[in-house]
Design an enzyme around this catalytic site. Structure first.
Site, PDB file in Angstrom:
ATOM      1  N   TYR A   2      20.361  25.136 -10.822  1.00 60.02           N
ATOM      2  CA  TYR A   2      19.339  24.462 -10.010  1.00 60.02           C
ATOM      3  C   TYR A   2      18.307  25.465  -9.478  1.00 60.02           C
ATOM      4  O   TYR A   2      17.103  25.233  -9.543  1.00 60.02           O
ATOM      5  CB  TYR A   2      20.053  23.739  -8.869  1.00 60.02           C
ATOM      6  CG  TYR A   2      19.184  23.165  -7.773  1.00 60.02           C
ATOM      7  CD1 TYR A   2      18.426  22.017  -7.991  1.00 60.02           C
ATOM      8  CD2 TYR A   2      19.153  23.753  -6.514  1.00 60.02           C
ATOM      9  CE1 TYR A   2      17.660  21.477  -6.975  1.00 60.02           C
ATOM     10  CE2 TYR A   2      18.389  23.212  -5.488  1.00 60.02           C
ATOM     11  CZ  TYR A   2      17.646  22.081  -5.721  1.00 60.02           C
ATOM     12  OH  TYR A   2      16.887  21.546  -4.716  1.00 60.02           O
ATOM     13  N   ILE A  41      12.432   9.949 -15.936  1.00 59.04           N
ATOM     14  CA  ILE A  41      11.241  10.797 -16.097  1.00 59.04           C
ATOM     15  C   ILE A  41      11.197  11.452 -17.486  1.00 59.04           C
ATOM     16  O   ILE A  41      10.168  11.971 -17.893  1.00 59.04           O
ATOM     17  CB  ILE A  41      11.150  11.923 -15.029  1.00 59.04           C
ATOM     18  CG1 ILE A  41      12.472  12.697 -14.923  1.00 59.04           C
ATOM     19  CG2 ILE A  41      10.726  11.404 -13.678  1.00 59.04           C
ATOM     20  CD1 ILE A  41      12.322  14.005 -14.173  1.00 59.04           C
ATOM     21  N   ASP A  61      12.326   5.955 -10.328  1.00 60.18           N
ATOM     22  CA  ASP A  61      13.682   6.490 -10.131  1.00 60.18           C
ATOM     23  C   ASP A  61      14.611   5.780 -11.106  1.00 60.18           C
ATOM     24  O   ASP A  61      14.342   4.654 -11.526  1.00 60.18           O
ATOM     25  CB  ASP A  61      14.167   6.256  -8.686  1.00 60.18           C
ATOM     26  CG  ASP A  61      15.274   7.227  -8.292  1.00 60.18           C
ATOM     27  OD1 ASP A  61      15.029   8.100  -7.445  1.00 60.18           O
ATOM     28  OD2 ASP A  61      16.395   7.132  -8.856  1.00 60.18           O
ATOM     29  N   LYS A  84      14.361  25.607 -10.330  1.00 62.92           N
ATOM     30  CA  LYS A  84      13.306  25.508  -9.314  1.00 62.92           C
ATOM     31  C   LYS A  84      12.343  26.694  -9.422  1.00 62.92           C
ATOM     32  O   LYS A  84      11.124  26.527  -9.390  1.00 62.92           O
ATOM     33  CB  LYS A  84      13.910  25.438  -7.912  1.00 62.92           C
ATOM     34  CG  LYS A  84      14.540  24.093  -7.569  1.00 62.92           C
ATOM     35  CD  LYS A  84      13.485  23.000  -7.440  1.00 62.92           C
ATOM     36  CE  LYS A  84      14.055  21.668  -6.994  1.00 62.92           C
ATOM     37  NZ  LYS A  84      13.074  20.561  -7.060  1.00 62.92           N
TER      38      LYS A  84
HETATM   39  N1  SER Z   1      20.095  21.053  -0.487  1.00 58.81           N
HETATM   40  C1  SER Z   1      19.949  21.679  -1.764  1.00 58.81           C
HETATM   41  C2  SER Z   1      21.246  21.904  -2.416  1.00 58.81           C
HETATM   42  O1  SER Z   1      22.186  22.109  -1.697  1.00 58.81           O
HETATM   43  C3  SER Z   1      19.281  23.007  -1.622  1.00 58.81           C
HETATM   44  O2  SER Z   1      17.967  22.852  -1.964  1.00 58.81           O
HETATM   45  O3  SER Z   1      21.336  21.925  -3.596  1.00 58.81           O
END
Ligand code: SER
Length: 341
Positions: A153, A54, A35, A157
């Protein structure tokens, strides 16, 4: 001789800290964690921790020269709200970081002649419903439906899920001798709620934030409308899902990406549950239209029947048990202790 180990990236995050505690008890192999941040004292004795990035290729090479990685829990990511402020940085961490880890796992699988298990948490953010009417009509979405994410995001994913499938089924498919491929397994989590840590940078954070504020005696202005509904899960179930999926026999798995969930709540219902245990809590609703828009695009519920069928997934903490046996006692203790120090 390289030392065999289980690698956890993003180990100082919410899932990471809870996973370390569980695996420190149950894992046959020692833990190796990575981390950007140091680990808190509460878990630092349970693992060999490397503080680093990473995206640092030299660091990853050093790790594989010292360790034979058996399983990877690749948790490092920038969450949805945070990613909207720095989308390109999110892409670097979320996509390039995952690609680097997939490559590392591929090389390890080849080198030891045995697949490395690559466990990846994906998210409800991989879904994107176009409007509230559709969200209400489709309620429980299945894995292949509405894969039209609206956030960086979510895009990251969804794409990384596909990369994981590629690396475990089609990697170098035209080569004369097919390499030993890694074993990619993924769960799409709902909003997670931990009693021990407060989330940061997510858009489902209003749930846990409401609860933590109430336990601290602080007022809380919720950033979504009262009627907004998404699925949630208590952290012990999230850890249980990761561990169960890791242990499932490969032959039982008919998919590589599985929905898992526990309970769905509107923000108003979430407030009512918080008030049940903290009647003096001061919770108001002051929707932020932009963050609200993200949550509106996420499904109200997930269909997790494939996970139930293939690897016996079942949440142990339903709504009532999550609050009464895990969240409320854990969070209360957390702030009592903070008070005493
Ligand atoms: N908890 C996450 C977010 O709010 C959702 O995967 O980004």
């Amino acid at each position: 001789m390289r030392k065999r180990a289980v690698l956890i990236t993003g180990a100082a995050g919410e899932i990471g800290l809870a996973l370390i505690q569980t695996l420190a008890q149950s894992s046959q192999l020692p833990l190796l964690t990575l981390d950007l941040l140091p680990l808190p004292d509460s878990v630092s004795g349970m693992t060999t921790h490397v503080q680093g990035d990473i995206l640092d290729r030299a660091l990853l090479s050093r790790l594989v020269s010292e360790y034979e990685i058996d399983t990877i829990y690749h948790l490092a990511a920038l969450l949805s709200t945070r990613s909207e402020f720095t989308p390109e940085a999110a892409h670097r961490v979320n996509v390039e970081g995952t690609l680097a880890l997939l490559q590392l796992a591929s090389e390890q699988s080849e080198w030891r002649g045995q697949p490395v298990k690559f466990i990846f948490p994906s998210s409800i953010a991989a879904y994107g419903l176009p409007d509230l009417e559709t969200k209400h009509a489709y309620n429980r979405v299945r894995e292949w439906e509405w894969n039209y994410p609206r956030t960086m995001y979510g895009c990251n994913k969804l794409y990384c899920e596909q990369l994981g499938i590629y690396y475990s089924q089609y990697y170098r498919q035209l080569a004369a001798d097919r390499p030993v491929m890694l074993d990619f397994r993924c769960v799409r989590f709902p909003g997670l709620i931990s009693a021990l840590t407060v989330p940061s940078g997510g858009t489902s954070d209003y749930g846990p934030e409401m609860l933590h504020a109430a336990a601290k005696g602080a007022p809380y202005a919720c950033f979504v409308r009262e009627d907004v509904r998404i699925p949630f899960m208590a952290m012990p179930d999230a850890i249980n899902a990761l561990c169960k999926l890791t242990e499932a026999p490969q032959t039982a798995l008919r998919r590589r990406v599985y929905n898992v969930t526990s309970f769905s709540l509107s923000a108003a219902e979430f407030r009512d549950w918080v008030l049940k245990y903290f009647p003096d809590a001061k919770i108001t609703f002051e929707p932020d239209l932009k963050r609200q828009g993200i949550v509106d695009s996420w499904p109200a519920d997930l269909d997790d029947s494939a996970a139930r069928r293939d690897w016996g997934w079942q949440p142990e903490y339903d709504l009532e048990r999550s609050f009464s046996e895990y969240l409320v006692p854990g969070i209360t203790r957390r702030y009592q202790r903070a008070h005493e120090h």
